[in-house]
Design a protein around this motif. Structure first.
Motif, PDB file in Angstrom:
ATOM      1  N   ASP A   8       4.939 164.809  72.034  1.00  0.00           N
ATOM      2  CA  ASP A   8       4.404 163.825  71.099  1.00  0.00           C
ATOM      3  C   ASP A   8       5.591 163.358  70.247  1.00  0.00           C
ATOM      4  OD1 ASP A   8       2.645 162.480  69.218  1.00  0.00           O
ATOM      5  OD2 ASP A   8       3.037 164.192  67.896  1.00  0.00           O
ATOM      6  N   ASP A  10       5.436 161.416  66.719  1.00  0.00           N
ATOM      7  CA  ASP A  10       5.363 161.469  65.257  1.00  0.00           C
ATOM      8  C   ASP A  10       4.903 162.812  64.702  1.00  0.00           C
ATOM      9  OD1 ASP A  10       6.365 158.925  64.698  1.00  0.00           O
ATOM     10  OD2 ASP A  10       4.481 158.045  65.370  1.00  0.00           O
ATOM     11  N   ASP A 184       1.763 168.036  67.501  1.00  0.00           N
ATOM     12  CA  ASP A 184       1.217 168.590  66.250  1.00  0.00           C
ATOM     13  C   ASP A 184      -0.279 168.323  66.096  1.00  0.00           C
ATOM     14  OD1 ASP A 184       1.939 165.743  65.848  1.00  0.00           O
ATOM     15  OD2 ASP A 184       1.094 166.090  63.858  1.00  0.00           O
TER      16      ASP A 184
HETATM   17 MG   LIG Z   1       1.988 163.618  66.104  1.00  0.00          MG
END
Ligand SMILES: [Mg+2]
Length: 236
Positions: A8, A10, A184
């Motif tokens: 991922d 960000d 995240d």
């Molecule tokens: Mg993210």
């Protein structure tokens, strides 16, 4: 061996909020508007509520862009009739795209992966706007270590849809079994990995970790890049 890493972007490798913060300050200052931390907090909050309105279909994209900067101009003590909120919005988006901010240690991590894990490949899987993501990736030097970038706007599908992951496999020719998803977010990254039948590493886990690991079928958790690297080298 699981050596195809689907990262991922960000809050995993890049800090979206730090870029946003930086761009807002640069653009407002350039227009003679007084920027403070409170302005950024208010911008973030109002922006979030506008995106929810957009998702509901109650406002358009253009409304969102106009409203968020009309609000910011007023908050800075400026007169919205003397500024062009849409033009400021465009400058903001552009400024953000050339001001990527790395999560601390992210560049070291990808460099270590590529030099120390034989046959490793790194792909980015991100929900968001293509120009913004690609610009931020380039401006940080992250692109030198990447084997492919997949952005939802480009693909027409969004994580956690299994089609997103199927498309990555199709375009790269890699096998599902060789992939591990690292991110995240529970709702896009971890759920996406589960939907796609891929292994997963939850980066920077929070809340009731044990319950979430069960609910989302998460294989590993890492609270730092060092921990993440150790997991990657230990995975058979
Ligand atoms: Mg993210």
């Amino acid at each position: 061996m699981k050596h195809n890493y689907l990262f991922d972007l960000d809050q995993t490798l890049l800090d979206f909020h730090a870029s946003e913060h930086k761009a807002l300050e640069i653009v407002l200052t350039a227009h003679g508007l007084h920027y403070t931390e409170d302005i950024y907090s208010a911008f973030k909050e109002y922006n979030k509520s506008l995106w929810l309105e957009l998702e509901k279909g109650t406002i358009s994209r253009k409304d969102l862009f106009t409203l968020r900067f009309t609000d910011v101009i007023k908050r800075c003590g400026g007169d919205p009739s003397l500024h062009d909120p849409l033009a400021i919005n465009d400058e903001f988006i552009y400024t953000m795209s050339i001001n990527g901010v790395l999560m601390e240690g992210a560049l070291d991590l990808v460099r270590r992966i590529k030099t120390e894990i034989q046959g490793s490949r790194i792909f980015i899987i991100s929900n968001g706007a293509t120009i913004n993501a690609l610009g931020r990736i380039r401006s940080t030097g992250l692109d030198a270590y990447l084997d492919g970038v997949f952005i939802s706007e480009d693909m027409g599908v969004t994580k956690p849809a299994p089609e997103f992951f199927d498309m990555v496999l199709e375009k790269t020719g890699i096998s599902r079994e060789s992939c591990i998803v690292i991110g995240d977010s529970l709702s896009s990254d971890m759920l996406g990995a589960k939907n796609a039948g891929m292994d997963s590493i939850w980066f920077m886990p929070k809340g009731d970790i044990e319950a979430s690991m069960k609910a989302y079928d998460i294989d590993y958790c890492a609270s730092s890049f060092d921990e993440l690297f150790d997991i990657l080298v230990s995975i058979p």
